[in-house]
Design an enzyme around this catalytic site. Structure first.
Site, PDB file in Angstrom:
ATOM      1  N   HIS A   1      -3.746   4.816  -0.893  1.00  9.42           N
ATOM      2  CA  HIS A   1      -4.086   4.182  -2.173  1.00  9.42           C
ATOM      3  C   HIS A   1      -5.036   3.033  -1.837  1.00  9.42           C
ATOM      4  O   HIS A   1      -4.919   2.426  -0.765  1.00  9.42           O
ATOM      5  CB  HIS A   1      -2.889   3.520  -2.852  1.00  9.42           C
ATOM      6  CG  HIS A   1      -1.751   4.412  -3.196  1.00  9.42           C
ATOM      7  ND1 HIS A   1      -0.803   4.798  -2.290  1.00  9.42           N
ATOM      8  CD2 HIS A   1      -1.371   4.961  -4.385  1.00  9.42           C
ATOM      9  CE1 HIS A   1       0.099   5.554  -2.892  1.00  9.42           C
ATOM     10  NE2 HIS A   1      -0.218   5.674  -4.164  1.00  9.42           N
TER      11      HIS A   1
ATOM     12  N   ASP B   1      -3.241   0.054  -0.541  1.00  8.55           N
ATOM     13  CA  ASP B   1      -2.576   0.091   0.774  1.00  8.55           C
ATOM     14  C   ASP B   1      -3.459  -0.472   1.872  1.00  8.55           C
ATOM     15  O   ASP B   1      -2.975  -0.911   2.905  1.00  8.55           O
ATOM     16  CB  ASP B   1      -2.289   1.544   1.227  1.00  8.55           C
ATOM     17  CG  ASP B   1      -1.556   2.367   0.208  1.00  8.55           C
ATOM     18  OD1 ASP B   1      -0.848   1.788  -0.618  1.00  8.55           O
ATOM     19  OD2 ASP B   1      -1.699   3.612   0.252  1.00  8.55           O
TER      20      ASP B   1
HETATM   21  C1  XLS Z   1       5.466   8.383  -6.159  1.00  8.36           C
HETATM   22  C2  XLS Z   1       4.390   9.230  -5.692  1.00  8.36           C
HETATM   23  C3  XLS Z   1       3.235   8.502  -5.031  1.00  8.36           C
HETATM   24  C4  XLS Z   1       2.026   9.393  -4.993  1.00  8.36           C
HETATM   25  C5  XLS Z   1       0.738   8.704  -4.760  1.00  8.36           C
HETATM   26  O1  XLS Z   1       6.533   8.823  -6.510  1.00  8.36           O
HETATM   27  O2  XLS Z   1       4.917  10.210  -4.864  1.00  8.36           O
HETATM   28  O3  XLS Z   1       3.586   8.039  -3.770  1.00  8.36           O
HETATM   29  O4  XLS Z   1       2.172  10.395  -4.034  1.00  8.36           O
HETATM   30  O5  XLS Z   1       0.470   7.731  -5.698  1.00  8.36           O
END
Ligand code: XLS
Ligand code: NI
Ligand code: NI
Length: 441
Positions: free
Chosen positions: A98, A101
């Site tokens: 993301h 991150d």
């Molecule tokens: C949350 C999601 C998230 C996505 C990416 O539950 O799994 O981590 O994979 O935003």
């Protein structure tokens, strides 16, 4: 070096008692004409692996992931170096991220973007050094308070605009890093009560945001797939992207189905009351299989625990579906999974990935054998073989009518009994194959 005590993780084969070695994941091993590495396309999730330190609503972090950094930028540069050392040692060929991150959040959008512009070149140089690639990127449109009522579905147009700005930048970074996918996970796109929600308007807006993203992405040369990652609940009570079927209906309604495929997450499938395999099969039979967030939930807990996947039955049936879908194209197996809070050392984090990679490598071996031997296919083919002749053939060829079908049964008097579904026998077949493959290694 951040993990001095841990060297590159070797493949030692089953029976090795080295906890820091692979027992089944042998990247070069050829399975059905392709290496394990190419079949599995493992990716590390930047957020769980290099950011989240185990905090939950009852307590703080149990593992410090600032990697010796003091100032925000220094922390995030160290994160990049630690991340690539970690992935290199495990032989993980891809990562997913993301925007939030990889760089510290500033007071303003301009500040945050300036921080991203400092970090992205560091990531690029580590990618060049190691050959590790970007699988997909995304924008975090759920953590900040501005998104408390959603991003694309927010009642506040400024939140929508801010999300658009983040998506624009995240797409630019994904393209720059050569990512083959861009993910929309519903974040806070959903509702807690219809008493305050204009559902139709929110869905129209969400689709418009996705359309804007597709148009911009294609304009800057993004040729990969956009993905939606279905999830039924959490954080909102009702997430709009409930499951694969719901998302398919949404994509088709808004004409987005050419650009979007599914990123199926195991734990989200079970939260929706489906098996992981059901969601993968639904994507496959609709031509919408894209990528996988590999993890597992706990059947006794009603939330997204994002555990490392270790259940061999699930990894087997997952890889069975992946092989049936013709393998990954733009997608891969992203470990959207986190160490348990009490697994509070970096050695645990290595062990988590080893456990997950081994479980999927073993699942691949069993799935390949099931396919090679047509262990399930021949049963299924036979089960529908009535459609190969007589009235069945006419139905399958779409060349009959209600009148003809009615006449056929009236003449016959009764329907012929249906053959056994043999579920338990087939469940035994899976058990036998797991044992057989284990014994052959
Ligand atoms: C949350 C999601 C998230 C996505 C990416 O539950 O799994 O981590 O994979 O935003
Ligand atoms: Ni996910
Ligand atoms: Ni999740």
């Amino acid at each position: 070096m951040f993990f001095e005590k841990i060297s590159a993780i070797p493949f030692e084969g089953p029976g090795s008692n080295n906890p820091l070695a692979f027992q089944y994941y042998d990247p070069k091993k050829i399975v059905l004409g392709k290496s394990m590495k190419d079949h599995l396309k493992f990716a590390a999730s930047y957020w769980h692996t290099f950011c989240a330190g185990g905090s939950d609503m009852f307590g703080v972090e149990t593992l410090d992931k600032s990697f010796g950094g003091k100032e925000p930028i220094e922390i995030y540069i160290n994160k990049v170096r630690a991340a690539f050392e970690f992935m290199e040692k495990l032989g993980i060929p891809y990562f997913c991220f993301h925007d939030a991150d990889i760089a510290p959040q500033g007071e303003t959008l301009a500040e945050t973007q300036a921080a991203l512009d400092k970090i992205v070149p560091v990531i690029e140089s580590e990618m060049r050094r190691t050959g590790i690639r970007c699988l997909w990127g995304t924008a975090n449109l759920f953590s900040h308070p501005r998104y408390m009522c959603g991003a694309g579905t927010s009642p506040n147009p400024d939140a929508f605009a801010y999300a658009a700005a983040q998506i624009k930048k995240a797409l630019e970074i994904t393209v720059r890093l050569g990512g083959s996918g861009y993910v929309f996970w519903g974040g806070r796109e959903g509702y807690d009560t219809l008493l305050n929600t204009d559902m139709g308007f929110e869905l129209d807006n969400m689709a418009y945001l996705m359309r804007l993203a597709v148009d911009y992405g294609r304009g800057i040369g993004f040729e990969g797939d956009f993905y939606i990652e279905p999830k039924p609940k959490e954080p909102t009570k009702h997430q709009y992207d409930f499951d694969v079927s719901t998302v398919l209906a949404f994509l088709r309604k808004y004409g987005l189905d050419q650009d979007f495929k599914m990123n199926v997450e195991a734990n989200h499938a079970t939260l929706a009351g489906h098996t992981f395999q059901h969601e993968l099969a639904t994507a496959r039979v609709n031509g919408a299989f894209g990528s996988i967030d590999a993890n597992q939930g706990d059947m006794l807990l009603g939330w997204d625990t994002d555990q490392f996947p270790t259940n061999l039955y699930d990894t087997t049936m997952c890889m069975y579906e992946v092989l049936k879908a013709g393998g990954f194209k733009t997608g891969g197996l992203n470990f959207d999974a986190k160490a348990r809070r009490a697994s509070n050392t970096f050695e645990d984090l290595f062990a988590c990935y080893i456990a997950g990679m081994d479980a999927f490598a073993f699942g691949l071996l069993v799935a390949a054998k099931l396919i090679e031997d047509r262990a399930l296919d021949s049963f299924i083919e036979n089960r529908y073989s009535g459609y190969q002749s007589g009235i069945g053939q006419k139905i399958a060829g779409r060349e009959t009518s209600l009148a003809e079908l009615s006449g056929y049964i009236l003449e016959k008097g009764a329907a012929q009994p249906t053959q056994s579904g043999a579920q338990e026998k087939l469940e035994s077949v899976i058990n036998h194959y797991i044992v057989k493959v284990a014994a052959s290694l």
